[in-house]
Write a protein that holds these residues in place. Structure first.
Motif, PDB file in Angstrom:
ATOM      1  N   SER A   1       0.834  -1.205   0.000  1.00 11.27           N
ATOM      2  CA  SER A   1       0.000   0.000   0.000  1.00 11.27           C
ATOM      3  C   SER A   1       0.873   1.260   0.000  1.00 11.27           C
ATOM      4  CB  SER A   1      -0.919   0.005   1.226  1.00 11.27           C
ATOM      5  OG  SER A   1      -1.736  -1.142   1.215  1.00 11.27           O
TER       6      SER A   1
ATOM      7  N   ASP B   1      -5.941   0.781   4.220  1.00 12.92           N
ATOM      8  CA  ASP B   1      -5.589   1.169   2.859  1.00 12.92           C
ATOM      9  C   ASP B   1      -5.651   2.681   2.686  1.00 12.92           C
ATOM     10  OD1 ASP B   1      -5.195  -1.399   2.155  1.00 12.92           O
ATOM     11  OD2 ASP B   1      -7.099  -1.668   1.120  1.00 12.92           O
TER      12      ASP B   1
ATOM     13  N   GLU C   1      -3.899  -4.451  -5.672  1.00 14.20           N
ATOM     14  CA  GLU C   1      -3.112  -4.994  -4.559  1.00 14.20           C
ATOM     15  C   GLU C   1      -3.695  -6.325  -4.109  1.00 14.20           C
ATOM     16  OE1 GLU C   1      -2.428  -2.371  -1.202  1.00 14.20           O
ATOM     17  OE2 GLU C   1      -2.101  -4.048   0.166  1.00 14.20           O
TER      18      GLU C   1
HETATM   19 MG   LIG Z   1      -1.900  -3.043   2.079  1.00 10.94          MG
END
Ligand SMILES: [Mg+2]
Ligand SMILES: Nc1nc2c(ncn2[C@@H]2O[C@H](COP(=O)(O)OP(=O)(O)OP(=O)(O)O)[C@@H](O)[C@H]2O)c(=O)[nH]1
Length: 325
Positions: free
Chosen positions: A67, A103, A152
Motif C-alpha cells: 500500500s 488502505d 493490490e
Molecule cells: Mg496493504
C-alpha cells in the motif's frame, strides 16, 4: 432516494463522477439477482471503453509495503500525467474489515488526489466472487478513464493467480534482509513476476536489501524464461523514502512498451479472456444446475458419497437426464 439506473450511472461515471463510479462498483460486487441484471447492462455499456488502461498486479507478504508503494508510485505516475485507480483483492481482511481504514491511511495523499481513485478491499463472498467483481471493476475504471490500474493482493493462496489473470504486469515485492528460503514465496508466484522489487531498502537495511536482490536474481535464473520474452529485473527500493521509485516506474513503462510492441500484451489479454470465459461458464453452469435441479444434483451427489458411482459417471448421467428432458 431512488437508485440510479445503469444508463445514468454510465453517463455519470463517464463524466468523471466518482460517487457514481463507487456505486457502480458496489453494483457489480452485489450477488443479488436484480443487481446482477443491472450490473450486466452497465458493464455492456462500458465494454466499448474497456481495455485502454495498463493493469498492474502487486503482490507480496502482508506488511511488505504494497500500500505504501502504491501511494508513492501512484503519485509519481500522476506527476507524469497518468490517472490512477487502485483496487484491493484481500480475502484475508474480510473478517475484520480493518484493511479499509488501513488502505486509506496508507494512501493518504493518493486517496484525496483528484486524479486518483481508491477502492478498498471488497467485503464479500468467496475469493471467486471477489476476483470476478474485481475484473468487472477494472472495466468500470477504464470506462471512467483511468489509464493506470493497480491491484493490490495479499500473498496468500489463489488471490495471486486470480489477479495475475486479470493484469498486464505482475509486480512482486520482497522484504530486504529476509532472504532465507526465498521468504516462503511460492515458486509459482516467482514465475508469475514480471518485475521483482526488494522493498524497505532504507536505513540499516540498504546492504542487506542489495544482498537479497542478488540472491533473487540468481534464483530467477533457475526458472524458465517468461513467455513474454522479457528479462525480469530485480530492483531495490524504499516505498517509505521514495528511493528507487522513479526507476521502478521506468521499468514498468519499459515493460509496457516491450509487450505492446512484440504483441504479447494483446495475446496475453485474449488468453485471459478465454480463461475468464471458461471460469464463468463453469460457475454459471454449476449455479444453474444446483438452483434449477437441486434434487437431481443431490441424488447424484449421494450416489457418489455412498460409493455407488464415480463422480464423472454420476455427472454424465445427470447431464444426460437433464438435457434429454
Ligand atoms: Mg496493504
Ligand atoms: N522502513 C520501511 N518501512 C516501510 C516501507 N514500506 C512500507 N513500510 C512500512 O511497513 C508497514 C506495512 O506497510 P503497508 O504498505 O501497509 O504494507 P502492505 O504490504 O500493504 O500490508 P498488507 O496490506 O497488510 O498486506 C507500514 O508500517 C509501513 O510504513 C519501506 O520502504 N521502508
Amino acid at each position: 432516494m431512488p437508485k440510479p439506473q445503469p444508463n445514468e450511472l454510465f453517463t455519470a461515471l463517464r463524466a468523471g463522477d466518482t460517487v457514481a463510479l463507487s456505486r457502480a462498483i458496489t453494483l457489480v460486487e452485489s450477488s443479488r439477482a436484480e443487481h446482477r441484471k443491472q450490473a450486466e447492462v452497465l458493464l455492456q455499456l462500458c465494454l466499448p471503453y474497456a481495455g485502454r488502461s495498463f493493469r498492474i498486479g502487486i503482490t507480496g507478504v502482508p506488511g511488505v509495503g504494497k500500500s505504501t508503494l502504491i501511494e508513492q508510485l501512484g503519485l509519481l505516475a500522476i506527476a507524469k500525467d497518468h490517472s490512477v485507480a487502485v483496487l484491493a483483492v484481500d480475502p484475508s481482511s474480510r473478517k475484520t474489515g480493518g484493511s479499509i481504514l488501513g488502505d486509506k491511511t496508507r494512501m493518504e495523499k493518493l486517496s484525496v488526489h483528484p486524479r486518483a481513485f481508491i477502492r478498498p478491499s471488497a467485503a464479500g463472498t468467496t475469493l471467486g466472487g471477489v476476483a470476478g467483481s474485481t475484473r468487472e471493476a477494472i472495466i468500470l475504471l477504464e470506462a471512467a478513464g483511468y489509464d493506470l490500474i493497480l491491484v493490490e493482493t495479499v500473498g496468500v493462496g489463489q488471490s495471486e493467480t486470480a489477479v495475475h489473470s486479470m493484469t498486464d504486469l505482475f509486480l512482486l515485492l520482497l522484504l530486504s534482509g529476509a532472504g532465507d528460503e526465498l521468504q516462503g514465496i511460492k515458486r509459482g508466484i516467482m514465475e508469475m513476476a514480471d518485475i521483482v522489487a526488494v522493498n524497505k531498502a532504507d536505513g540499516d537495511n540498504v546492504i542487506r536489501a542489495d544482498q537479497t536482490r542478488m540472491d533473487f536474481k540468481r534464483a530467477l535464473h533457475l526458472f524458465p524464461p517468461p513467455a513474454s520474452g522479457w528479462t525480469v529485473p530485480v530492483l531495490t527500493c524504499s516505498a517509505l523514502t521514495g528511493t528507487g521509485m522513479e526507476h521502478l516506474l521506468e521499468q514498468i513503462m519499459d515493460y509496457r512498451t516491450f509487450v505492446n510492441s512484440n504483441g504479447f500484451l494483446e495475446r496475453n489479454r485474449s488468453r485471459q479472456l478465454q480463461y475468464w470465459f471458461h471460469e464463468s461458464l463453469q460457475q454459471q453452469l454449476m449455479n444453474q444446475l444446483t438452483e434449477r435441479f437441486p434434487d437431481d444434483v443431490e441424488a447424484a451427489s449421494q450416489a457418489v458419497l455412498e460409493g455407488r458411482e464415480l463422480p464423472s459417471a454420476a455427472i454424465a448421467a445427470l447431464l444426460n437426464r437433464l438435457f434429454s428432458r
